[in-house]
Design a protein around this motif. Sequence first.
Motif, PDB file in Angstrom:
ATOM      1  N   ASP A  58     -27.154  19.953  30.259  1.00  0.00           N
ATOM      2  CA  ASP A  58     -28.560  19.530  30.171  1.00  0.00           C
ATOM      3  C   ASP A  58     -29.456  20.597  30.804  1.00  0.00           C
ATOM      4  N   ALA A  59     -29.422  21.824  30.260  1.00  0.00           N
ATOM      5  CA  ALA A  59     -30.116  22.938  30.904  1.00  0.00           C
ATOM      6  C   ALA A  59     -30.348  24.084  29.926  1.00  0.00           C
ATOM      7  N   GLN A  71     -33.384  24.218  26.904  1.00  0.00           N
ATOM      8  CA  GLN A  71     -32.642  22.980  27.177  1.00  0.00           C
ATOM      9  C   GLN A  71     -32.576  22.162  25.868  1.00  0.00           C
TER      10      GLN A  71
END
Length: 222
Positions: A58-59, A71
Amino acid sequence: MIAVRARLLRERRAERIAMIRYQIVSRGVSHRRTLAAIAKVPRHRFVPEALRHQAYDDAPLPVGHGATISQPYIVAVMTAALAPRRCDRVLEIGTGSGYQAAILAELAAVVHTVERVSALAREAADRLAALGWANVVVHEGDGSLGFAECAPYAGILVAAASPDVPPALLEQLAEGGRLVIPVGSRAEQELLVFTRRDGTLERRSAGAVRFVPLLGEAGFRR
Ligand code: SAH
């Protein structure tokens, strides 16, 4: 080519499905065609080898030459805001890895994407061709001026932060078209969505974001 795509669809698919569910749908993105497109694009093939294990995190991730693959949630928000139709010609500014371009290519008829760093433009073009996306055209140049040659576009997505809306992008936007662009300072921006309707521009905000700078004539000057 069809065999290549079929194999790619299966690679790490469970991780993509989990990413869509827990990072994207959970935060409110429900545009079905966007979710289907994200499920089809093997994100791990767009990040450097050394970071492949983090491809579904999640980045954002660095992809070299100062570029960052956004993201997954932000890619989803921008794609859903643009919502290209199957017959559309769209423009992306800031090709980077080519990941966002591949997702747009799943939705639109043709994607023109402009990248200022020639090594990135070359690598992305090679990668997209090898993975089987034949409807993406990568151009090297200053995307703050858009890409007039193939205008107008039904959608324009800017994947880099701009101090203002570059005038050329508004000029190259078709009637009914949408422009999705992060506008603000180098440190933080607001994601803006403009829609051209009867000679006027509707404007809405899709929240605070942080992108690498758009460097160029109508962007940041170094
Ligand atoms: N969409 C990309 C991420 C882009 S990161 C992906 O999915 O991987 C932002 C990119 O914008 C960087 O590659 C940077 O080199 C590029 N960029 C910055 N200024 C630009 C300009 N004026 N014209 C075109 N590309 C630009």
